[in-house]
Each structure stands twice: as structure tokens, then as C-alpha cells.
Scaffold this active site. Structure first.
Site, PDB file in Angstrom:
ATOM      1  N   ALA A  23      33.189 -21.109 -83.429  1.00 61.95           N
ATOM      2  CA  ALA A  23      34.131 -21.131 -84.541  1.00 61.95           C
ATOM      3  C   ALA A  23      35.522 -21.571 -84.125  1.00 61.95           C
ATOM      4  O   ALA A  23      36.240 -22.210 -84.911  1.00 61.95           O
ATOM      5  CB  ALA A  23      34.193 -19.741 -85.194  1.00 61.95           C
ATOM      6  N   GLN A 101      27.321 -23.772 -82.969  1.00 62.35           N
ATOM      7  CA  GLN A 101      27.071 -22.614 -83.819  1.00 62.35           C
ATOM      8  C   GLN A 101      27.691 -22.813 -85.200  1.00 62.35           C
ATOM      9  O   GLN A 101      27.466 -22.002 -86.091  1.00 62.35           O
ATOM     10  CB  GLN A 101      27.660 -21.359 -83.168  1.00 62.35           C
ATOM     11  CG  GLN A 101      27.043 -21.006 -81.821  1.00 62.35           C
ATOM     12  CD  GLN A 101      27.808 -19.903 -81.125  1.00 62.35           C
ATOM     13  OE1 GLN A 101      28.780 -20.148 -80.409  1.00 62.35           O
ATOM     14  NE2 GLN A 101      27.387 -18.660 -81.333  1.00 62.35           N
ATOM     15  N   ASP A 104      29.869 -26.370 -90.335  1.00 61.10           N
ATOM     16  CA  ASP A 104      30.817 -27.148 -91.135  1.00 61.10           C
ATOM     17  C   ASP A 104      30.550 -28.647 -91.136  1.00 61.10           C
ATOM     18  O   ASP A 104      31.175 -29.398 -91.889  1.00 61.10           O
ATOM     19  CB  ASP A 104      32.254 -26.901 -90.662  1.00 61.10           C
ATOM     20  CG  ASP A 104      32.428 -27.063 -89.155  1.00 61.10           C
ATOM     21  OD1 ASP A 104      31.956 -28.082 -88.594  1.00 61.10           O
ATOM     22  OD2 ASP A 104      33.024 -26.165 -88.527  1.00 61.10           O
ATOM     23  N   HIS A 119      22.856 -23.208 -86.267  1.00 59.58           N
ATOM     24  CA  HIS A 119      22.907 -22.341 -87.446  1.00 59.58           C
ATOM     25  C   HIS A 119      22.813 -23.127 -88.746  1.00 59.58           C
ATOM     26  O   HIS A 119      23.070 -22.582 -89.817  1.00 59.58           O
ATOM     27  CB  HIS A 119      24.172 -21.483 -87.412  1.00 59.58           C
ATOM     28  CG  HIS A 119      24.185 -20.499 -86.288  1.00 59.58           C
ATOM     29  ND1 HIS A 119      25.311 -19.803 -85.903  1.00 59.58           N
ATOM     30  CD2 HIS A 119      23.203 -20.091 -85.440  1.00 59.58           C
ATOM     31  CE1 HIS A 119      25.037 -19.015 -84.886  1.00 59.58           C
ATOM     32  NE2 HIS A 119      23.754 -19.177 -84.586  1.00 59.58           N
ATOM     33  N   CYS A 130       9.044 -25.482-100.137  1.00 62.99           N
ATOM     34  CA  CYS A 130       8.440 -26.719 -99.624  1.00 62.99           C
ATOM     35  C   CYS A 130       9.272 -27.407 -98.547  1.00 62.99           C
ATOM     36  O   CYS A 130       8.803 -28.354 -97.915  1.00 62.99           O
ATOM     37  CB  CYS A 130       8.183 -27.699-100.772  1.00 62.99           C
ATOM     38  SG  CYS A 130       9.666 -28.481-101.472  1.00 62.99           S
ATOM     39  N   CYS A 152      13.930 -26.067-106.891  1.00 66.13           N
ATOM     40  CA  CYS A 152      13.532 -27.358-106.342  1.00 66.13           C
ATOM     41  C   CYS A 152      12.939 -28.238-107.432  1.00 66.13           C
ATOM     42  O   CYS A 152      12.104 -27.796-108.233  1.00 66.13           O
ATOM     43  CB  CYS A 152      12.512 -27.124-105.233  1.00 66.13           C
ATOM     44  SG  CYS A 152      11.830 -28.623-104.502  1.00 66.13           S
ATOM     45  N   SER A 193      33.999 -20.350 -78.417  1.00 66.24           N
ATOM     46  CA  SER A 193      32.980 -19.385 -78.836  1.00 66.24           C
ATOM     47  C   SER A 193      33.226 -18.050 -78.153  1.00 66.24           C
ATOM     48  O   SER A 193      33.524 -18.000 -76.951  1.00 66.24           O
ATOM     49  CB  SER A 193      31.580 -19.893 -78.474  1.00 66.24           C
ATOM     50  OG  SER A 193      30.601 -18.901 -78.756  1.00 66.24           O
ATOM     51  N   SER A 194      33.087 -16.982 -78.907  1.00 70.07           N
ATOM     52  CA  SER A 194      33.203 -15.649 -78.313  1.00 70.07           C
ATOM     53  C   SER A 194      32.000 -15.321 -77.448  1.00 70.07           C
ATOM     54  O   SER A 194      32.029 -14.354 -76.685  1.00 70.07           O
ATOM     55  CB  SER A 194      33.327 -14.595 -79.421  1.00 70.07           C
ATOM     56  OG  SER A 194      32.126 -14.539 -80.191  1.00 70.07           O
TER      57      SER A 194
END
Length: 250
Positions: A23, A101, A104, A119, A130, A152, A193-194
Site C-alpha cells: 500500500a 498486493q 489499484d 489481491h 461462471c 452476469c 509493504s508492512s
């Protein structure tokens, strides 16, 4: 010689360089993080975005999801100098894969490197039945127009955001690809990243156990920092452009 200059030498010498981004790579683009005092989960209840809620209350889930998406991505979201520096490294053959991760889509807009979106991508939606994928913006418009839940057009199944919700497992193919990249890396950069969310947090350890030079570039210490060859504390939008410049100048 400072740590960034030494890391630049390691990147130049490596045959395969892999980056993992979190993030902190995107906050300068206006994307809020999740767990800080001003983070997303202090404004929304994470349980509202659990897969079980999507299954049992898809209408309510989607109403909240539209609001969450607007909070996270409703501003003027553009790649920042960290994304640009990684793209520059990739264009010049010094970065071979990005494992992210983030959901966006900012790496997809900039990098020629192989990209693994662990992610998912918030700008896509997928049928939970489907697997048909579609643009998420059009789905959100349908939700805002009263279609809750959106269904869908092919099979009538309920559409979900193409991201990994709480209670869902990561896509096994993406996780395998990410682990393979980590094992093959000669240099592995964990950026913004943490390193507190598994299984992505295990990837730097996989790389280090396989012999890679490990660098952590983050504002704060991480659980993996003690095993890193380079633990660079700083703003990734400042550190990465310096790193790219020094790699190219040699």
C-alpha cells in the site's frame, strides 16, 4: 557509499530482479492505506466486505462496495514517482517481475515487467458463478441505478469485485507464479509493504532462503527487516527514483 548506492550495485549485478509492492507504494497517488489512523478500516467495517457477506447479502455488500470504491479510488488517481521508477527499471531490463498486493491497477498502467496482482484488480469485476470478467465501472453504475445485486449477462450469477475478499483464498495460480518468481530472484525488493499480511508477507523470506539479495524499502520497520541485506527507511517515492537513477548511471 550509502545503502541506496550499494543496493543499486546489487540490482545491476543481478540477473533476475523481482519487486513486491504494498500500500505504501500507492498512498502518494491518493490511494488511502488500510490500517493507519486515517486508514480505510477506521472508516469502514472490514466485516462488511467479507466473502460470506457477499454470499448472504449481495445487495447490501454492493451498496457498501460502491461507497468503499469511491473512497479509495474516487479522486484523481495517477501513477506516482515510485511507479515510474519501477517502470524505468523494467524498461531498461533491471526489473523482471512485480508482485503487488495493491488492487489499484497503477502498475498495470505503467510497467512492462511481468505483473502478478495477488489481491486482484478493483477495476475489474467477475461473475462468481461462471468467471466472466467485465469492467467494474459499468457494474458500479448498474448498482447505483438500483440493480442490487448486479448479475452476469451470460449465466445470471452474482457479479463480485475481482479482488480477494476477506475469507477468500488467493488465486492459486497467481500465488504459485509469485512464489516461483521469489525463488528465482537474484535480488528481491519489498517496497512499501508492512509485510504483515500473509501469504504475500512470506515471499521475501522465500526469496532470501533461495539465496536472493533482500532489500526492504519502507517508512517503518517490518517483521522481515532483521533478515534483510538492505533495510532502507524512507518514502518510496523518493528512494525508488534515486535507486533507478543510480542503477542507470553506473
Amino acid at each position: 557509499m550509502d545503502a541506496v548506492a550499494r543496493l543499486a550495485e546489487s540490482v545491476r549485478e543481478a540477473d533476475t530482479v523481482v519487486a513486491l509492492t504494498g500500500a505504501g507504494t500507492s498512498t502518494a497517488s491518493g490511494v488511502p492505506d488500510f490500517r493507519s489512523e486515517s486508514g480505510v478500516w477506521n472508516r469502514f467495517d472490514p466485516e462488511d466486505f467479507h466473502y460470506q457477506r457477499f454470499r448472504t447479502d449481495p445487495a447490501g455488500f454492493w451498496a457498501d462496495r460502491v461507497e468503499l470504491h469511491e473512497t479509495m479510488f474516487g479522486g484523481d488517481i495517477e501513477p506516482n514517482p515510485a511507479h515510474d521508477a519501477l517502470a524505468e527499471l523494467a524498461e531498461d531490463g533491471h526489473l523482471h517481475a512485480i508482485l503487488t498486493q495493491n488492487t489499484d491497477g497503477l502498475h498495470a498502467a505503467t510497467t512492462p515487467a511481468e505483473l502478478v496482482e495477488l489481491h486482484g484488480n478493483a477495476h475489474r469485476a467477475v461473475c462468481d458463478s461462471c468467471g466472466r470478467r467485465t469492467d467494474a465501472a459499468s457494474v458500479r453504475k448498474r448498482v447505483e441505478s438500483g440493480e442490487r445485486p448486479p448479475r452476469c449477462e451470460d449465466c445470471g450469477g452474482v457479479i463480485k469485485p475481482d479482488v480477494v475478499l476477506f475469507g477468500e483464498r488467493l488465486d492459486e495460480r497467481d500465488l504459485r507464479r509469485a512464489r516461483e518468481h521469489a525463488r528465482r530472484a537474484d535480488a528481491f525488493l519489498a517496497i512499501g509493504s508492512s509485510l504483515s499480511v500473509e501469504p504475500a508477507a512470506s515471499l521475501p523470506r522465500v526469496a532470501a532462503r533461495s539465496g536472493a539479495v533482500l532489500a526492504i524499502i519502507n517508512l517503518d520497520e517490518t517483521p522481515v527487516s532483521p533478515m534483510a541485506d538492505y533495510d532502507v527507511r524512507g518514502d518510496v517515492t523518493e528512494v525508488l527514483p534515486k535507486l533507478a537513477e543510480r542503477v542507470e548511471d553506473a
